[in-house]
Design a protein around this motif. Sequence first.
Motif, mmCIF file in Angstrom:
data_model
loop_
_atom_site.group_PDB
_atom_site.id
_atom_site.type_symbol
_atom_site.label_atom_id
_atom_site.label_comp_id
_atom_site.label_asym_id
_atom_site.label_seq_id
_atom_site.Cartn_x
_atom_site.Cartn_y
_atom_site.Cartn_z
ATOM 1 N N LEU A 48 57.694 39.862 -4.833
ATOM 2 C CA LEU A 48 57.214 41.197 -5.192
ATOM 3 C C LEU A 48 58.300 41.793 -6.086
ATOM 4 N N LEU A 49 57.904 42.151 -7.304
ATOM 5 C CA LEU A 49 58.920 42.437 -8.310
ATOM 6 C C LEU A 49 58.687 43.797 -8.963
ATOM 7 N N ASP A 50 59.696 44.656 -8.874
ATOM 8 C CA ASP A 50 59.608 45.985 -9.494
ATOM 9 C C ASP A 50 59.709 45.828 -11.007
ATOM 10 N N VAL A 51 58.981 46.667 -11.749
ATOM 11 C CA VAL A 51 59.021 46.550 -13.207
ATOM 12 C C VAL A 51 60.293 47.171 -13.761
ATOM 13 N N VAL B 29 60.394 42.430 -16.155
ATOM 14 C CA VAL B 29 59.820 41.482 -17.102
ATOM 15 C C VAL B 29 60.791 40.329 -17.363
ATOM 16 N N GLN B 30 62.056 40.690 -17.454
ATOM 17 C CA GLN B 30 63.053 39.633 -17.689
ATOM 18 C C GLN B 30 63.148 38.688 -16.492
ATOM 19 N N VAL B 31 63.111 39.288 -15.290
ATOM 20 C CA VAL B 31 63.161 38.448 -14.089
ATOM 21 C C VAL B 31 61.951 37.518 -14.067
ATOM 22 N N LEU B 32 60.809 38.084 -14.443
ATOM 23 C CA LEU B 32 59.575 37.291 -14.442
ATOM 24 C C LEU B 32 59.748 36.078 -15.366
ATOM 25 N N LYS B 33 60.279 36.358 -16.566
ATOM 26 C CA LYS B 33 60.482 35.251 -17.515
ATOM 27 C C LYS B 33 61.341 34.179 -16.896
ATOM 28 N N ALA B 34 62.438 34.601 -16.274
ATOM 29 C CA ALA B 34 63.356 33.635 -15.664
ATOM 30 C C ALA B 34 62.653 32.859 -14.567
ATOM 31 N N MET C 229 55.378 45.335 -9.151
ATOM 32 C CA MET C 229 55.230 46.635 -8.493
ATOM 33 C C MET C 229 55.565 47.678 -9.540
ATOM 34 N N THR C 230 54.696 48.654 -9.641
ATOM 35 C CA THR C 230 54.915 49.573 -10.763
ATOM 36 C C THR C 230 54.535 50.999 -10.407
ATOM 37 N N ALA C 231 55.208 51.915 -11.065
ATOM 38 C CA ALA C 231 54.767 53.308 -10.967
ATOM 39 C C ALA C 231 53.788 53.551 -12.110
ATOM 40 N N TYR C 232 53.169 54.712 -12.075
ATOM 41 C CA TYR C 232 52.117 54.988 -13.033
ATOM 42 C C TYR C 232 52.595 54.814 -14.478
ATOM 43 N N ALA C 233 53.845 55.255 -14.720
ATOM 44 C CA ALA C 233 54.354 55.283 -16.082
ATOM 45 C C ALA C 233 54.470 53.897 -16.717
ATOM 46 N N THR C 234 54.630 52.885 -15.878
ATOM 47 C CA THR C 234 54.881 51.563 -16.454
ATOM 48 C C THR C 234 53.712 50.586 -16.272
ATOM 49 N N GLU D 176 51.357 49.887 -18.205
ATOM 50 C CA GLU D 176 51.118 49.029 -19.365
ATOM 51 C C GLU D 176 52.032 47.818 -19.362
ATOM 52 N N THR D 177 53.297 48.059 -18.983
ATOM 53 C CA THR D 177 54.238 46.944 -18.897
ATOM 54 C C THR D 177 53.748 45.916 -17.872
ATOM 55 N N ALA D 178 53.238 46.450 -16.748
ATOM 56 C CA ALA D 178 52.759 45.557 -15.697
ATOM 57 C C ALA D 178 51.616 44.701 -16.210
ATOM 58 N N VAL D 179 50.747 45.320 -16.995
ATOM 59 C CA VAL D 179 49.617 44.572 -17.545
ATOM 60 C C VAL D 179 50.135 43.483 -18.487
ATOM 61 N N GLU D 180 51.159 43.860 -19.257
ATOM 62 C CA GLU D 180 51.803 42.870 -20.123
ATOM 63 C C GLU D 180 52.315 41.694 -19.295
ATOM 64 N N ALA D 181 52.932 42.064 -18.157
ATOM 65 C CA ALA D 181 53.529 41.047 -17.292
ATOM 66 C C ALA D 181 52.476 40.064 -16.817
ATOM 67 N N ILE D 182 51.275 40.572 -16.587
ATOM 68 C CA ILE D 182 50.226 39.666 -16.133
ATOM 69 C C ILE D 182 49.927 38.625 -17.207
ATOM 70 N N LYS D 183 49.963 39.101 -18.458
ATOM 71 C CA LYS D 183 49.737 38.144 -19.538
ATOM 72 C C LYS D 183 50.818 37.069 -19.540
ATOM 73 N N MET D 184 52.000 37.453 -19.050
ATOM 74 C CA MET D 184 53.082 36.477 -19.032
ATOM 75 C C MET D 184 53.050 35.588 -17.791
ATOM 76 N N GLY D 185 52.113 35.840 -16.928
ATOM 77 C CA GLY D 185 52.006 34.911 -15.797
ATOM 78 C C GLY D 185 52.112 35.548 -14.422
ATOM 79 N N ALA D 186 52.334 36.869 -14.386
ATOM 80 C CA ALA D 186 52.308 37.507 -13.065
ATOM 81 C C ALA D 186 50.869 37.489 -12.556
ATOM 82 N N ARG D 187 50.719 37.447 -11.235
ATOM 83 C CA ARG D 187 49.363 37.331 -10.712
ATOM 84 C C ARG D 187 48.623 38.662 -10.697
ATOM 85 N N ASP D 188 49.345 39.724 -10.411
ATOM 86 C CA ASP D 188 48.670 41.004 -10.214
ATOM 87 C C ASP D 188 49.743 42.089 -10.204
ATOM 88 N N TYR D 189 49.318 43.331 -10.141
ATOM 89 C CA TYR D 189 50.330 44.366 -9.934
ATOM 90 C C TYR D 189 49.869 45.349 -8.872
#
Lengths: 381, 1143
Positions: free
Chosen positions: B238-241, B249-254, B267-272, B274-287
Amino acid sequence: MAKRAMMEVVDQDPVASLRILFGRLLEDAEIGAVLVAQHLNKGGVPMPALVTDPERFEYADPLAPAFPINAAKIVSRLSRRPAGETVAAVLRPCEIRAFIELVKLKQGNMHDVLLLGIDCPGAFGNTDYARYVEGNGSRSSVDFLTAAIRGKTSTEDGLDISPACKACEHPVPENADVIIGMLGVDVKSSLFLYAGTPRGEELLSKLNFSEIREPEDRRSAVVELLERRIAYRDRMFEKTTEATADLEKLTAYLANCVNCYNCRVACPVCYCKECVFLTDVFDHEPAQYLRWARRKGILKMPSDTIFYHLTRLAHMSTACVGCGQCSNACPNNIPVMELFRTIAACTQRAFGYEAGRSADDEPPLSAFREREFSEVTGGKD
Amino acid sequence: MKEKIGSALIVGAGISGIRSALDLAEMNYHVILIDRAPHIGGTLRQLDRQFPDDHCGMCKMLPLVDRDAASQYCLRKGLFHENIDIMLSTDLVSLEGEPGRFQATLRFKPSLVDPGRCMGCGECARVCPVEIPDEFNAGLTLRKAVYLPVPHNIPNHYVVDEAACIRCGECQKVCPTEAIDLKLESRRAFRILVVDDELVVRDSIKEWLEDEGFSVDMAESGVEAVEKLGKREYGLMLLDVKMPGMDGVQVLKAARDMRPELPVMMMTAYATVETAVEAIKMGARDYLMKPFDIEKLVSIVVQYYQDTESIPERRVDVGAVILAAGFESSDAGLVKDTYGYGQLPNVVTSIEFERLLSGTGPSQGKLLRPADGRPAEKIAWLQCVGSRNLHLNADYCSSICCMYSIKEALLAKKHNGGNVDASIFYMDMRTFGKDFQRYRDRAQQEHGVKFIRSRVHSVEPGASNGSLSIVYSDPAGTVCQEEFDMVVLATGQKAPRGTSALAEVAGVELNPWGFCRVSDFSLTRTSRDGVFVSGSFSGLRDVSESLIQAGSASLCASALLHSKGGELAEVAHERYPVREVSREMPLTALAVCSCGEILERAAGLSGIVETLQKAGLVSEVFRFDRLCTRSDWEDLRKKTESTRCNRVLIGACLPYVYGKKLKELSRSAGLATSLMDVVDIRTPAFPGLDGDKRSVSRHILTAIEMALARLRGVDSLSPVHTEVIRKALVVGGGIAGMTAALAIADHGFHVDLVERSPQLGGNLRTLHRTIEGSSPRDLLERTLSRIEKHPLLTVHMNARVVHSQGRVGRFLTTLEKEDGRGEAIEHGVCILATGGKEAAPRSYCYGDSEAIVTQHELEGMFREGVLDPSRLGIVAMIQCVDSREEGRNYCSRVCCVSALKNALYLKERNPDTDVYILYRDMMTYGFLETYYTQARRAGVIFIRYDLEDRPAVEVIDGRLKVSVLDTVLGRQIILEPGLLVLSTGIVPAEHVREAEVFGLSINEDGFLMEAESKWRPVDFMRQGVFLCGLAHSPRSITESIAMAEAAAQRALGLLCRRELPIGSTVAEVRQSLCSLCERCIAACPYGARWRNEEEDRIEVDQPACQGCGSCAAVCPNGASVILGFRDQQILAVIDAALEQVGG
């Protein structure tokens, strides 16, 4: 067409007059045979006889206070399949009612039988009748009759009609084709004939009787007799209920039973070809008797006595017409009729049924109704 | 040669799934019946009684022909059938291949209780500390986390609700058979890495997840996370953005580089976001959004955990698939908050109310208010909650709520000393089914149920404590208010959860309301060939219609299986040689299972066995530790092969699971199955029954002795089978008759189709088009051309049936042709589709003017093109002409739709035409509701009238004048239409003769009477004869077709057999004892007995006999016997129950 007619009595002898009537049935009314009780052996019990010769009614005596067997079973034998001719059967009300039950059980057929019912003042049990006649022949029938329709059935030597007759609330054979009425009538001068069905009406017309009104005293005579009998019956119910109130009392009540099964042989509505108690169902293994005995250390033999009577009550009490032949047939004077009538009153009430009333009534257990006996099912369906 | 795949998969084990399964199983196809729930029975497991007879009769669905193949007890408790594999807690996860040859993948929800070991003793639930609302009682009672999904199931295995379970392990400890394995170790082995810079977040997540039994590691920065990933295996991260330094995102890449398989959830707050959605494209399963919803977080983690577990999957080859996934009740809470559901405890849903009425419900069947337990004496039902509601995308009618509300009102009236006052608030009372209108009238007139036509505004707290106040407006718009003890929301139906996923897997399309879409003129064909739909999954229907549709679905499936070479079951009822033992002394071998050490300890099993041996009741004894194991069973099988005994009694647990096994044993031992029995010796030793050793032992001994006594007297003769004439007779050549005939012929059996008129087609010839826009004409042509070409079909035109004799499987029927010639036809089954027609109007001046026509005549005018819609001006239609009132007191169900169809057509051709529909209740059930909505949108004007103020029609100088009281406006309206259309409804054909010929009954309206309105809609009591179409009751073309398919299916269940097997429990006559009183004939509910006049004896039609025993009960001297229940046997069993050998 005559619905009601008065038949003259010759020589103040209703029995002799009826013999003439029976002869006319064969000669004038296209009747093939008449079934009527006859003294076939002088002085003996009158037994049903099937008469085809108009000359052979010489000993016919349907009015004798004797009731050796219930002739319903005989009529059922005569009518199970078409015989090609109509038989007129001269019967007591309880015989007709039993026959109606047998018809519903497909053991007989109304089509080929013409039922002539006689008003019944009651009859003696078989042993009492033998003592009553003592060589008097048919004359005694009329003596008994004139006294009995006035309400006196007992004799000086202490004989009386059977308890079944005393408790019978059907002295008039309402469901016969032709009723031979004696209640409320001076039987030494005339007999009152009336039709209970269109077929009966037709018969009276064939015999050229003319229409009259119902004798004035008849109704009150019937009512009076019924009152007496119902009072007797209710006392009997009360006594029997008390005497059979629990299993212990019932066992004592039936203690003298020897499992001879005479009661079921004599019963007009016990119609089975072979009673279940005579089949292999009760053909127990010898070891079984020992196991039963072992349970309480003692087993009354023959066993199945209470079971037999309870089973017969379960099977036949809804069809019981109360003729009393069971008691008549019992060699050990067990009041079987009293027990049957008491239970039958309850079972027939439960189904809203009266045995022998009409061939159109549906007998209990022939139809399954989803919503009945809420007192048993707790009112839920 | 093709490999035959004679099996089908049925998804959903509610009643329609069960019906389809039984249909196909009776044809000897193999059926896999799966359900997502841990129980069968669907919604009906919660309902005790159904309209219109207010009883349950589910068991009437059980096979009547090969009865021994299935369990013969309450279907709400369970079902066994030799040819059906029931798999519960199972999902369909993929369906590949082509029709006739599908590969389906099934996934089983892992169960923590081994059903093979659980005996249902209940120790686990006793010690479970968790209590949560029980779904079975619609949340009105509490249950434990380990629980019985249905309290009355057979067999009844406990299941663990993993979401509620706190993993305390108590149940696992007390289970006497070690059936529970909570897999605490494997949860502990599932390690989760929580990466967040905020301590509070890390800590709380760790606490929650550890409570769930997982192991949790934490990292406060990206760097630490990467470091930990390098050291250990993790199941989930479970990874905070947003983190200082190395961000999510960097941790995800690693992590993707280091451990590509590791599932990562952002795991994301409202403000981020979009980043979380980006992360899914990079291979995260969900947010996951902060702040967290604990339950959601936990359930997602559990899901990941379960995915990693080796979830048992199974691939099966099936020829056809039937989707019967059912429906779900609308969520009353979402519907309209003004009804107070959820806030006011005395506002309940209909399903909750059913539970309140039930003996297994929260108050044991006493009708008490949930809020205070006081008797509910004044109850209101609010209709259309969640249906007929555009806001909820529910522009449909749920079809059943009107009827079930009436039923509930009637049932309620039997409670609380009969003092219940019941009111139903409704818009239209939709009583469109057979006999429904009379049911409603009886409720109103005889039982005093109040029907209040209204719009309900709100339900509010009433004046007295707990009471409720309903605010509504009556038809005239007056606002009224009334107080009640309780309010029942007649919640509608919607597509069940997971429908879209199932549709995707199965490859079928959904309709606009989320239910399965069906093809034209079919209730069961989906958009994917080979996948059929059954029951409420394609729309909303009651039991009887679900069963008809289920029959139609199984017919389609079986036709496919057949055409693909699956062949019909030609099994001449499996025969194998068995020993003839009728002349041997009964000798019994007793096999007892001690259930490990348990029965020895609890009851002294050895002593019991010894007692029985000493008494000479058993000749041989086989002892086993665990007869439920394969090895012990094999051992028993071998032992029985060589035994000299001619009876085998097994003492074990769960007797009902032995059905199939006993057959196996019967075959190997060469002993008839009737000579074997299983007796439950395990239950008396259940913990909690408080039996001391002596009493447990006595119970077991008695049970064995009774079973021995029964077995000793059993009949060892095998019954005689009847050969089937494998041909069908179909009477009536309308669409129903033609469909049924084709369906049977397609299965390879010859069919004689009899039509009394000179042409086939019936009503199809007069119809222009359906409301959906399809053409009955095309359907007719297609069907006729198939009939012409079919080599197995013989059509007899201008012919009538005049005589029929024989019994199920063997009929001989005589036809009379036009020229008076007769023809005798032999057949094994018969389908009556004698049809019906539009009633001729008797009122409203019909016949006085050419401008007064019936709906059918109007359609004829459209078809012939003789009507010019542009010149009509005003068109008025009157509904319910001469119907829904005594004389013809039923709804014809098609007239409202016909009126809408024709009105919409007129509006389409000329929008300026004014169309008025004068109606009593619009019967637009199901998805037809949408046409009612469309018609109103198109400007059709609807005026409601009451029977007391029916419209008046006059013809003055050739002009029409229609006056009607508008109940909304409260005043008389006068119309002068150019055309008046009368909706007269449907009357049955003149089929008294046919009914007589086949010994069938006709109801007071002239329709043929089915065996049972709910559960056997296409059967007659007379076996081997079936019905469909308008002869049963009014219905649409499509509904007639479905019914014809269902009837054909029932007929095929018989035709597919060379001979009719006879149940082991069947009646027989001992002729030497029989007095021919015929009481048994009167008592037989199946018409399976008759008097043979020639030989003067009573005969039993054994294939039709269901072994109910009524005949034996009325027979005074045992001339009528039921095999397996002879008087001697029963007396011996009673003796055994009363006496104790050596005790």
